[in-house]
Scaffold this active site. Sequence first.
Site, PDB file in Angstrom:
ATOM      1  CG  LEU A 168     -22.562  33.596 -13.611  1.00  0.00           C
ATOM      2  CD1 LEU A 168     -21.242  32.625 -13.533  1.00  0.00           C
ATOM      3  CD2 LEU A 168     -22.597  33.851 -15.178  1.00  0.00           C
ATOM      4  CG  HIS A 191     -17.212  50.014 -27.820  1.00  0.00           C
ATOM      5  ND1 HIS A 191     -16.259  49.085 -27.591  1.00  0.00           N
ATOM      6  CD2 HIS A 191     -16.911  51.181 -28.028  1.00  0.00           C
ATOM      7  CE1 HIS A 191     -15.029  50.003 -27.721  1.00  0.00           C
ATOM      8  NE2 HIS A 191     -15.267  51.148 -27.845  1.00  0.00           N
ATOM      9  CG  ASP A 207      -8.198  44.452 -26.375  1.00  0.00           C
ATOM     10  OD1 ASP A 207      -8.838  45.584 -26.666  1.00  0.00           O
ATOM     11  OD2 ASP A 207      -7.078  44.475 -26.650  1.00  0.00           O
TER      12      ASP A 207
HETATM   13  C1  IPE Z   1      -8.373  46.715 -21.827  1.00  0.00           C
HETATM   14  O1  IPE Z   1      -8.442  46.922 -23.030  1.00  0.00           O
HETATM   15  C2  IPE Z   1      -9.330  46.966 -20.934  1.00  0.00           C
HETATM   16  C3  IPE Z   1     -10.716  46.588 -21.296  1.00  0.00           C
HETATM   17  C4  IPE Z   1     -10.776  45.520 -22.159  1.00  0.00           C
HETATM   18  C5  IPE Z   1     -11.676  47.038 -20.504  1.00  0.00           C
HETATM   19  P1  IPE Z   1      -7.486  48.094 -23.831  1.00  0.00           P
HETATM   20  O2  IPE Z   1      -7.771  47.880 -24.989  1.00  0.00           O
HETATM   21  O3  IPE Z   1      -7.736  49.428 -23.179  1.00  0.00           O
HETATM   22  O4  IPE Z   1      -6.044  47.701 -23.569  1.00  0.00           O
HETATM   23  P2  IPE Z   1      -4.782  48.236 -23.653  1.00  0.00           P
HETATM   24  O5  IPE Z   1      -4.723  49.699 -23.313  1.00  0.00           O
HETATM   25  O6  IPE Z   1      -4.392  48.197 -25.285  1.00  0.00           O
HETATM   26  O7  IPE Z   1      -3.718  47.416 -23.161  1.00  0.00           O
HETATM   27  C1  IPE Z   2     -12.401  46.519 -25.865  1.00  0.00           C
HETATM   28  O1  IPE Z   2     -12.125  46.659 -27.304  1.00  0.00           O
HETATM   29  C2  IPE Z   2     -13.341  47.293 -25.193  1.00  0.00           C
HETATM   30  C3  IPE Z   2     -12.974  48.456 -24.355  1.00  0.00           C
HETATM   31  C4  IPE Z   2     -11.653  48.582 -23.810  1.00  0.00           C
HETATM   32  C5  IPE Z   2     -13.910  49.163 -23.518  1.00  0.00           C
HETATM   33  P1  IPE Z   2     -11.199  48.141 -27.626  1.00  0.00           P
HETATM   34  O2  IPE Z   2     -12.153  49.306 -27.798  1.00  0.00           O
HETATM   35  O3  IPE Z   2      -9.842  48.268 -27.058  1.00  0.00           O
HETATM   36  O4  IPE Z   2     -10.960  47.494 -29.137  1.00  0.00           O
HETATM   37  P2  IPE Z   2      -9.600  47.636 -30.008  1.00  0.00           P
HETATM   38  O5  IPE Z   2      -8.484  46.954 -29.150  1.00  0.00           O
HETATM   39  O6  IPE Z   2      -9.246  49.118 -30.085  1.00  0.00           O
HETATM   40  O7  IPE Z   2      -9.694  46.995 -31.200  1.00  0.00           O
HETATM   41 MG    MG Z   3      -8.139  47.295 -26.940  1.00  0.00          MG
END
Ligand code: IPE
Ligand code: IPE
Ligand code: MG
Length: 249
Positions: free
Chosen positions: A137, A43, A26
Site C-alpha cells: 500500500l 484527534h 472529519d
Molecule cells: C477538512 O476538515 C480538512 C481535514 C479533514 C484535514 P475541516 O473540518 O477543516 O473542513 P471545513 O473547514 O469544515 O470544510
Molecule cells: C477533522 O476533525 C480533523 C482535522 C481537521 C484536523 P475536525 O477537527 O474538523 O472535527 P469537527 O469537524 O470540528 O467535528
Molecule cells: Mg471539521
Amino acid sequence: MGLFSSSTQTIPISGEIPNHIAVIMDGNGRWARKRFLPRVAGHKRGVETVRDLVKQCAKLNVKYLTLFAFSSENWRRPEDEVSFLMGLFMDALRREVTKLHENNIRLILIGDQSKFNAELVAQIQAAEQLTANNTGLTLTIAANYGGRWDILNATNQMVGNNSNKTNFTEEDLAPYLAMHYAVEPDLFIRTGGEKRVSNFLLWQLAYTEFYFTDTLWPDFDDKAFQLAIQSYQQRERRFGRTSEQLANS
Ligand code: IPE
Ligand code: IPE
Ligand code: MG
C-alpha cells in the site's frame, strides 16, 4: 485522442476494490464534544481510526490510500489546537513508521512543508526514505495541503521549466502535481456529515465516486468502511459515456 483530451477519458480497470481511496477525516471535534471532552481528545482517538483503516486497506490490496490530515485552511484554528495537531502528527510518525515499513507500506507526504519546523521536516524525510522502495500500500498523508495550492504550484513549476512553450496540455501538467505517482482516486470518502470537498484534491477528483457519511471519524470502523466499499461497488462509472456503450464494450 479524440475530439477532446482529458486524462479521465480512458476507463480505468476498476475492479471490486478501488485502487485509490481518498479520505477527508472529519468529525473529531464533535466526537469529543459529545463526550464532554476537549476537541483534541477527538484527534487522539482519530489516530486509532487511521491505524485500523491502513490495516484494512493493506489487507484488501488497495494500492493507494490518501488521507487529509491538515488543510491549508486549518491554520485558522486556535493556536493550541494547531500545535497539538502538529505534535500528534510527529508522535504518530515516530511511533508508526517502523510498523509501516515492516508491512511493506510506502509513506508519502503531500502539501506545503515550508511552514513546518525543521525537526518535523527531517522526520518526514527519514520516514519517506525508509519506506520508499516498499511495494504494498502507498499511504499518502496530505498535511498543509490545498487543492488550489497544488494546481498553482504545479503550474508555476511547469511554466518555469518550459519558458518558451505555450499551450500546455493536461499531460504536461500531470507530472508536477503532488500525486503524480498515483492513479486518480476511485473512491472519495468524507466522514462527519459535511458534503463538501474543502479544497482537497481538486484536480484529481474530477471523476471520483463520492461517498458521504454522518459517522464521525473516530467512529469510522471496519463496518463503516465496508459500507463505503459496498456503495462504490454499486456505482456505474461512465466517464461521459452512456450505459449502453459500457454494456457493449
Ligand atoms: C477538512 O476538515 C480538512 C481535514 C479533514 C484535514 P475541516 O473540518 O477543516 O473542513 P471545513 O473547514 O469544515 O470544510
Ligand atoms: C477533522 O476533525 C480533523 C482535522 C481537521 C484536523 P475536525 O477537527 O474538523 O472535527 P469537527 O469537524 O470540528 O467535528
Ligand atoms: Mg471539521
